[in-house]
Every structure is written in structure tokens, then in C-alpha cells.
Scaffold this motif. Structure first.
Motif, mmCIF file in Angstrom:
data_model
loop_
_atom_site.group_PDB
_atom_site.id
_atom_site.type_symbol
_atom_site.label_atom_id
_atom_site.label_comp_id
_atom_site.label_asym_id
_atom_site.label_seq_id
_atom_site.Cartn_x
_atom_site.Cartn_y
_atom_site.Cartn_z
ATOM 1 N N ALA A 165 0.836 -1.209 0.000
ATOM 2 C CA ALA A 165 0.000 0.000 0.000
ATOM 3 C C ALA A 165 0.866 1.253 0.000
ATOM 4 C CB ALA A 165 -0.928 -0.002 1.210
ATOM 5 N N THR A 166 2.009 1.198 0.683
ATOM 6 C CA THR A 166 2.884 2.364 0.735
ATOM 7 C C THR A 166 3.488 2.661 -0.632
ATOM 8 O OG1 THR A 166 3.429 1.814 3.032
ATOM 9 C CG2 THR A 166 4.850 3.400 1.929
ATOM 10 N N ALA A 198 6.698 11.112 -3.187
ATOM 11 C CA ALA A 198 8.117 10.775 -3.055
ATOM 12 C C ALA A 198 8.434 10.326 -1.630
ATOM 13 C CB ALA A 198 8.975 11.981 -3.438
ATOM 14 N N HIS A 199 7.772 10.933 -0.643
ATOM 15 C CA HIS A 199 7.994 10.512 0.745
ATOM 16 C C HIS A 199 7.565 9.060 0.958
ATOM 17 C CE1 HIS A 199 7.502 9.936 5.019
ATOM 18 N NE2 HIS A 199 6.211 9.767 4.847
ATOM 19 N N ALA A 257 8.998 3.591 2.105
ATOM 20 C CA ALA A 257 8.878 2.172 1.805
ATOM 21 C C ALA A 257 10.222 1.577 1.407
ATOM 22 C CB ALA A 257 7.856 1.958 0.690
ATOM 23 N N ALA A 258 10.982 2.300 0.597
ATOM 24 C CA ALA A 258 12.289 1.796 0.167
ATOM 25 C C ALA A 258 13.254 1.675 1.344
ATOM 26 C CB ALA A 258 12.882 2.708 -0.908
ATOM 27 N N THR A 259 13.184 2.613 2.273
ATOM 28 C CA THR A 259 14.063 2.573 3.439
ATOM 29 C C THR A 259 13.850 1.306 4.248
ATOM 30 O OG1 THR A 259 14.103 4.994 3.575
ATOM 31 C CG2 THR A 259 14.728 3.774 5.559
ATOM 32 N N TYR A 260 12.605 0.864 4.379
ATOM 33 C CA TYR A 260 12.291 -0.318 5.175
ATOM 34 C C TYR A 260 12.198 -1.597 4.344
ATOM 35 C CZ TYR A 260 11.558 2.379 9.422
ATOM 36 O OH TYR A 260 11.757 3.162 10.520
ATOM 37 N N THR A 261 12.573 -1.525 3.072
ATOM 38 C CA THR A 261 12.623 -2.718 2.236
ATOM 39 C C THR A 261 14.009 -3.345 2.351
ATOM 40 O OG1 THR A 261 11.016 -1.809 0.669
ATOM 41 C CG2 THR A 261 12.431 -3.606 -0.119
ATOM 42 N N GLY A 302 15.869 10.518 12.022
ATOM 43 C CA GLY A 302 15.109 11.571 12.678
ATOM 44 C C GLY A 302 15.202 12.891 11.933
ATOM 45 N N PHE A 303 16.348 13.152 11.307
ATOM 46 C CA PHE A 303 16.498 14.399 10.557
ATOM 47 C C PHE A 303 15.644 14.391 9.290
ATOM 48 C CE2 PHE A 303 20.438 14.387 13.068
ATOM 49 C CZ PHE A 303 20.367 15.653 13.623
ATOM 50 N N TYR A 304 15.443 13.207 8.721
ATOM 51 C CA TYR A 304 14.534 13.119 7.576
ATOM 52 C C TYR A 304 13.109 13.458 8.010
ATOM 53 C CZ TYR A 304 11.467 11.059 4.077
ATOM 54 O OH TYR A 304 10.466 10.858 3.155
#
Length: 267
Positions: A87-88, A120-121, A126-130, A156-158
Motif C-alpha cells: 500500500a505504501t 516521493a515521501h 517504503a524503500a528505506t524499510y525494504t 530523525g532528521f529526515y
């Protein structure tokens, strides 16, 4: 200023004829459908293509609503992006990107920037947690998907950057409608709480960090509630229902600089 749309054919006793059946869209109705004050555009794209606004909003809602509920821990739910990765990617990422491109083609700058940015977020998140991209496991000594303090501190800065962007959108949305403003209030709160949660968890303050994650879910859930009302109002207007839901148009309350100059020149 109003906009005119529509032209159709009809039959009468003399055969097929073309008649001009243009109807007027008030600034309030235009703002409700496109989430942007009426602007001057060339061409007939709004007559040719459908309204991309509800497509992007649906992507936002379907991707974010379950995540926000799980972050708040309803029905003993524990958040895991593995459940909602599809879904993300496809609702949050694909639909919002498509909606943003559609708004860009129609000349609606503000919703275009909003939808493309949030699309884009969702793709970034989703890509970060893939696991394939190893964004998390790169910080782990055993190559697992366990978020380590260095990863959380950096991520956290993101979240903080997305919160600042959402605040910019919040200020700009004051010329749209009340419920769009509420969406950005919730989004700004959600990203702000998320940044705090990541930094607290990185520092080992698990109790405070988990509470801030609940606050993150609450902020995003608030944004989703306003968004569900907004999509309902837009779809009713799009289908020309005999009743409508008010969205409290602000474009006529906070006058644009161009309109102020024009009125000042007429005095």
C-alpha cells in the motif's frame, strides 16, 4: 472570477445538433474540486481529462490510515511496514505521483507540489524499510532489519525535514479550505513527533520514544480524518449530488496579492 466547462451533444426532431452547454464553476467550487485557488490557464485540459485531485488524496489516505492506527496501538496492533509495504508503494507512492503529475499538467502548482512531495515521501519510506535496499541492515552488525541507534538518529532528521516541509504547506494552504489546512496540521504534528521519537529511541529512552510514536500516529490519524471528509466532499461535488459537504473555502477570505493590487488600482 469563474470558469466555464463542458460541451455536449443532444438529439431533437431535426437530428443531431451540437449545443453549447457550458456551466459556470464558482471560485468556491473550483477550490473544492482542485484544492487550489482559481488560476488563469490556457487550453482545454480540464475539459479533456478528469480531475486528478481525488486520486492523490485516496493514495494518501489508504497508505497512511492503517499506519497511523497501528502506531496508536489500537486493537493491540503493532506497527510493521512489512504489512503495508504494498500500500505504501502503490497507493501512497504511485497514486500520489500520478495525481501530482495530473495537477502539474492542469497548471495547479500547489497541489502538484504537495502530491509529488508526499508521493516521493511514501516511496522513500517504503524503500528505506525494504530489505533489498539495506538502508537499515547497513547499520546492523548482523545484517538484520533491526533499527539501530545510529540509523534512528539519522532518520530523525529526515522526519524533521518532512515536518518543516509540511509546515510550509500548512501556511500556503491557508488560501485553500479549512479541511486541507487540518490535513497539514496533522501531518506537521505527525512528522514532528516522529523526529522526536526516533531521537529518543536512539538515545535509549524507550518509554518516551514509544509515547512519541503514539503521538505520531495520532497526528497522522488527525490528518487522515480531515482527508476522509475532504475526499467525500470532492466526490459528491464531482458527481453533482443534490447535496454537498462544506469545506469552508478560505480562498475568498485571504485575498491573493494579485487581487489586492487589482482592487487597489480600481479605487
Amino acid at each position: 472570477m469563474s470558469a466555464k466547462l463542458g460541451e455536449e451533444q443532444y438529439h431533437d426532431d431535426g437530428g443531431l445538433r451540437r449545443a453549447n452547454t457550458s456551466f459556470t464553476i464558482t471560485p468556491e467550487m473550483f477550490e473544492k474540486l482542485y484544492l487550489s485557488p482559481k488560476s488563469i490557464e490556457s487550453g482545454d485540459l480540464r475539459k479533456t481529462f478528469g480531475n486528478p485531485t481525488p486520486v492523490a488524496i485516496i493514495g494518501f489516505l489508504i497508505a497512511l490510515t492503517p499506519i497511523s492506527i497501528e502506531l496508536m496501538g489500537w486493537r493491540e496492533a503493532n506497527y510493521s511496514l512489512k504489512i503495508h509495504s504494498g500500500a505504501t508503494y502503490f497507493f501512497g507512492g504511485l497514486l500520489m505521483i500520478l495525481g501530482g503529475v495530473g495537477e502539474f499538467l492542469l497548471g495547479n502548482t500547489f497541489p502538484s507540489v504537495v502530491f509529488l512531495s508526499y508521493g516521493a515521501h511514501f516511496l522513500t519510506f517504503a524503500a528505506t524499510y525494504t530489505p533489498y535496499y539495506a538502508a537499515i541492515s547497513a547499520y546492523s552488525t548482523d545484517d538484520t532489519q533491526t533499527a539501530t541507534p545510529p540509523f534512528l538518529a539519522g532518520f530523525g532528521f529526515y522526519a524533521l525535514s518532512m515536518g518543516l516541509l509540511s509546515f510550509v504547506f500548512l501556511v500556503c494552504s491557508l488560501r485553500t479550505n479549512l479541511f486541507f489546512v487540518l490535513v497539514f496540521i496533522g501531518a506537521t504534528m505527525g512528522f514532528g513527533f516522529a523526529a522526536g521519537a526516533f531521537w529518543q529511541l536512539a538515545g535509549g529512552n524507550t518509554r518516551i520514544g514509544n509515547r512519541l510514536l503514539v503521538g505520531t500516529g495520532a497526528g497522522f490519524f488527525f490528518a487522515c480524518c480531515a482527508g476522509w471528509y475532504l475526499i467525500f466532499a470532492i466526490m459528491l461535488a464531482a458527481m453533482d449530488f443534490p447535496f454537498s459537504l462544506p469545506v469552508v473555502d478560505l480562498s475568498t477570505v485571504i485575498k491573493g496579492a494579485g487581487e489586492r493590487k487589482k482592487r487597489g488600482g480600481e479605487v
